[in-house]
Motif scaffolding. Structure first.
Motif, mmCIF file in Angstrom:
data_model
loop_
_atom_site.group_PDB
_atom_site.id
_atom_site.type_symbol
_atom_site.label_atom_id
_atom_site.label_comp_id
_atom_site.label_asym_id
_atom_site.label_seq_id
_atom_site.Cartn_x
_atom_site.Cartn_y
_atom_site.Cartn_z
ATOM 1 N N VAL A 33 0.848 -1.189 0.000
ATOM 2 C CA VAL A 33 0.000 0.000 0.000
ATOM 3 C C VAL A 33 0.887 1.243 0.000
ATOM 4 N N VAL A 34 0.373 2.270 -0.641
ATOM 5 C CA VAL A 34 1.081 3.547 -0.728
ATOM 6 C C VAL A 34 0.180 4.581 -0.064
ATOM 7 N N ILE A 35 0.568 5.012 1.125
ATOM 8 C CA ILE A 35 -0.335 5.877 1.880
ATOM 9 C C ILE A 35 0.151 7.322 1.867
ATOM 10 N N PRO A 36 -0.563 8.183 1.140
ATOM 11 C CA PRO A 36 -0.149 9.588 1.073
ATOM 12 C C PRO A 36 -0.319 10.258 2.437
ATOM 13 N N LEU A 37 0.590 11.163 2.756
ATOM 14 C CA LEU A 37 0.492 11.886 4.024
ATOM 15 C C LEU A 37 -0.522 13.021 3.929
ATOM 16 N N GLU A 84 8.693 8.363 0.541
ATOM 17 C CA GLU A 84 9.211 9.157 -0.579
ATOM 18 C C GLU A 84 8.093 9.896 -1.287
ATOM 19 N N LYS A 85 8.520 10.840 -2.128
ATOM 20 C CA LYS A 85 7.548 11.587 -2.943
ATOM 21 C C LYS A 85 7.039 10.670 -4.027
ATOM 22 N N ARG A 86 5.742 10.654 -4.192
ATOM 23 C CA ARG A 86 5.145 9.845 -5.242
ATOM 24 C C ARG A 86 4.028 10.631 -5.898
ATOM 25 N N MET A 87 3.627 10.112 -7.052
ATOM 26 C CA MET A 87 2.478 10.701 -7.723
ATOM 27 C C MET A 87 1.232 10.370 -6.912
ATOM 28 N N GLY A 93 3.180 13.953 -3.693
ATOM 29 C CA GLY A 93 3.177 14.149 -2.250
ATOM 30 C C GLY A 93 3.928 13.023 -1.598
ATOM 31 N N THR A 94 4.354 13.273 -0.369
ATOM 32 C CA THR A 94 5.097 12.248 0.348
ATOM 33 C C THR A 94 4.151 11.095 0.718
ATOM 34 N N CYS A 95 4.620 9.884 0.474
ATOM 35 C CA CYS A 95 3.811 8.705 0.779
ATOM 36 C C CYS A 95 4.641 7.728 1.601
ATOM 37 N N ILE A 96 3.922 6.941 2.399
ATOM 38 C CA ILE A 96 4.579 5.873 3.134
ATOM 39 C C ILE A 96 4.228 4.569 2.426
ATOM 40 N N VAL A 97 5.258 3.872 1.956
ATOM 41 C CA VAL A 97 5.035 2.638 1.218
ATOM 42 C C VAL A 97 5.223 1.466 2.177
ATOM 43 N N ILE A 98 4.197 0.649 2.302
ATOM 44 C CA ILE A 98 4.254 -0.460 3.249
ATOM 45 C C ILE A 98 4.055 -1.773 2.496
#
Lengths: 440, 312
Positions: A33-37, A84-87, A93-98
């Motif tokens: 999952v890619v969770i945007p902040l 990291e920054k992601r689309m 925006g910064t996202c947390i990739v889990i």
């Protein structure tokens, strides 16, 4: 039956038949999952986990970054791989990739918080805040902020928005049919926070089954009234819905609270109910995956941060070559140039058009038919503002009340000359706002 | 992803409404009046209609070609102008007049100001007034239907009087058995067209109702509450044609509901003043043209209160 409504508006084809009778399915567990902040209006969150850290379902991973903000939580258990920054939708925006460990271990903080009848209003507000709940109708405004009006604003009208006036979308409809008691429970919590005895649940008359379902669920609570509003776009727009239910006009340039009203979406209520009853923060939602460019349209329960491409794959994938990918509905949703994006708390719909549907007709000269003026729910004159905007006369656009535009898109829809009315009005609004900022 | 996704700002769907469909509806709505004209005045009216329409479309195409603009003659808007002009001509008109009129309508009143959407006055009416001013005799020679005797129109008969002459039957005026222009005589046929336009959502009844309502009230007062006299004025001349098809022209009428009412009442007022006190028997064309010119002023000052705005 005398239906409640507002003045103006349009009747686009509903296009809901593809999914309105399909029960919500649970999506496959995402591996990543890619969770945007930032999934809300306001300040982005600050990450409070580090790369390599183990996280569990419901664990807070981003702390609210200001007063107008809402925390984010992990929707799976696993390891933080990257921050990291992601689309994301509308930019980067910064996202947390889990990465999932496949166990779905629930975090220790996820425990029932009590009962709505015994919790203090302040406690409920804290639960809503901690659960990262935002308006799930589309804008993503932090619910705690909405429910904390300044002391001088007296709130006496509370409206639950179950209008779902956007064509194609059926996620709120299914929610009201399948778990109406969650909606009512959440509503009771909000009534307690605001100290109100009364509340409306407004539903368009093309969803009479949802009206019955909500009435049944709310029958013990005499303060909750299910009202049937006319099927008309933009009935679910905040200001229009307040007018339909209470005949109050939110003053120009002001917020609903200035008219003593709070409007919230039914899905938000369901999230509040879950946060109180199970302690689980907002980590999943119902999303309608639909459109003629989708093989098997459906309503699915998706975990926050699931990639749009995966969601589409679970609905059978693209039918033919996709022409347009829209997050949200066709009237106010956002077109995307890639499907490699994470879903968020506000992803109510993933709509795919075929190439043919995606092409918009060429604009012709304005013939001054006045249809845009007739249907504008804000009672402004789209044709005039658009003309000023296209000629760079933004001060004239402002004098003609461009800032009162709610960007519903009814004018662009109705225009027989297919003029880019809303598009040019938006442009004027941006220019006006940037000028205001400069002069401040 | 190599897919080519189209990205635009919302909304992503459009209604099926289109300019050419709207204009085509106007043509359809004018068919009953055109047929009534042919029925009462004979076959040559069809030639007048065809000449006017053909000249209008040809002029539009030629000018667009010269201006290096996309050729849009198939959008029916030039056809509507030609048709409306023809319906505003006397049935016995010489065949070059519809042609000259249509060229004037399209070249001067429409294209010279920028083409579709930019004509500040109704092109067909402008052309009609141009023809009246240039060839007054040809433009006011009338043929009475059926027995083909040239005589005055009802409006000319009643000039200066407050009583309806006994020779005039209100019923005949309603169905169109009277002298007048090709398309204006049958109120019945025009009303059918008007109802069609309202049903199709092309026009709102605001302008026709306010226009004819104003004429009705004023003539009822002037005639000393003589109902017959009022009905006479409602059915005589080009009022029904003008109120339903000319005053409602999108481009040259106001945009807001309030503005449209002011405009229509203005049309009614001027029509009655010209009919009762002016030199011409009929005042519909002039009143609409006058209010066309006032339209930008109305649009500038008459605006609806914004939602949540301060109530005045």
């Amino acid at each position: 039956m005398n239906l409640l409504s507002f003045r103006g508006g349009i009747h686009p084809p509903h296009s809901k038949e593809m999914t309105e009778h399909l029960p919500v399915e649970k999506a496959l567990e995402p591996e990543i999952v890619v969770i945007p902040l930032q999934q809300h209006i306001g300040a982005p969150c600050k990450a409070i986990v580090e790369v390599g850290e183990k996280v569990k379902v419901g664990q807070k991973i981003g702390e609210a970054g200001g007063f107008v903000s809402a925390p984010v939580h992990s929707s799976i258990s696993g390891t933080v791989k990257k921050i990291e920054k992601r689309m994301i939708i509308n930019g980067t925006g910064t996202c947390i990739v889990i990465e999932s460990d496949g166990l779905n271990e629930v975090h220790e903080s996820v425990v029932p918080k009590g009962d709505v009848e015994t919790l203090e209003p302040k406690e409920i507000l804290d639960i809503i805040n901690e659960a990262g709940i935002v308006g799930m109708g589309g804008a993503g405004f932090p619910t705690r902020v909405k429910l904390s009006p300044p002391p001088d604003k007296k709130i006496d009208v509370l409206i639950l928005n179950g209008a779902e006036c956007e064509p194609y979308l059926t996620s709120d409809h299914r929610l009201m049919l399948e778990t109406p008691e969650d909606v009512v429970y959440g509503l009771r919590a909000v009534m307690r926070v605001l100290g109100l005895e009364k509340a409306y649940i407004a539903i368009e008359n093309n969803k009479m089954d949802a009206v019955l379902s909500m009435k049944e669920a709310a029958k013990e609570f005499t303060g909750i009234q299910v009202v049937v509003v006319k099927t008309k776009y933009p009935q679910g727009s905040e200001k229009q819905l307040i007018y339909a239910c209470s005949q109050r006009e939110v003053p120009s340039g002001a917020l609903p609270m200035d008219a003593g009203a709070v409007v919230s979406n039914v899905a938000t209520m369901s999230a509040i109910s879950k946060a109180i009853r199970t302690g689980m923060p907002l980590i999943e939602r119902i999303c309608t995956v639909t459109g003629d460019g989708i093989v098997e349209p459906k309503n699915i329960m998706i975990k926050n941060g699931t990639r749009i491409s995966e969601i589409i794959a679970q609905a059978g994938g693209y039918k033919g070559e996709p022409g347009k990918l829209i997050l949200g509905g066709p009237m106010m949703g956002f077109a995307q140039f890639t499907d490699d994006l994470p879903s968020t708390k506000t992803t109510s719909g993933v709509l795919v058009f075929t190439e043919e549907q995606a092409r918009l007709p060429e604009p012709n000269p304005c013939i001054r038919c006045g249809k845009c003026v007739d249907i504008c729910p804000s009672f402004i004159q789209p044709f005039a503002i658009s003309a000023y905007s296209l000629n760079g006369m933004f001060d004239m656009a402002e004098k003609n009340n461009a800032m009162d535009c709610i960007e519903c898109g009814s004018c662009s829809f109705i225009c027989p000359s297919k003029r880019p009315l809303l598009h040019s009005i938006r442009m004027a609004k941006r220019e006006i706002l940037s000028k205001r900022r400069k002069t401040k | 992803m190599e897919r080519k996704l189209i990205v635009t700002s919302s909304p992503h769907i459009r209604s099926k409404e289109a300019t050419d469909k709207t204009m085509r509806d106007v043509v359809i709505a004018l068919v009953p009046a055109t047929l009534a004209g042919m029925y009462y005045f004979g076959f040559q009216t069809l030639i007048v209609v065809l000449l006017a329409v053909a000249a209008a479309m040809a002029t539009e195409a030629i000018i667009q070609n010269i201006r290096k603009q996309p050729i849009t003659v198939m959008d029916y808007s030039a056809a509507v102008t030609g048709l409306l002009l023809a319906l505003n001509l006397p049935p016995e008109v010489t065949f070059w007049m519809p042609v000259v009129g249509s060229i004037f309508a399209i070249a001067i009143a429409k294209q010279a100001f920028g083409g579709l959407g930019h004509n500040f006055i109704n092109p067909a009416l402008a052309a009609r007034v141009f023809l009246i001013a240039s060839w007054p005799v040809e433009m006011t020679t009338w043929k009475f239907p059926v027995d083909a005797v040239t005589e005055a129109t009802p409006l000319a008969l009643i000039k200066g009087s407050r009583i309806v002459p006994e020779s005039v039957s209100i019923f005949n005026m309603f169905i169109g058995k009277i002298g007048g222009c090709i398309g204006e005589v049958s109120a019945l046929a025009l009303l059918i067209g008007g109802i069609y336009l309202v049903y199709r959502g092309v026009i709102s009844p605001r302008i026709p109702v306010a226009y004819m309502g104003t004429v009705a009230v004023l003539t009822l007062l002037y005639g000393g509450f003589n109902f017959n006299y009022m009905m006479f004025h409602l059915l005589a001349g080009g009022l029904v044609l003008g109120a339903i098809f000319m005053a409602t022209d999108y481009v040259s009428s106001p945009m807001t509901a309030k503005g449209q009412i002011i405009y229509a009442v203005g049309c009614g007022l001027i029509t009655v003043v010209i009919r009762l006190f002016g030199g011409y028997p009929g005042g519909v064309s002039f009143s609409i043209l006058f209010m066309n010119v006032v339209t930008p002023l109305i649009d500038k000052y008459v605006k609806s209160n914004v939602f949540g705005g301060v109530k005045k």
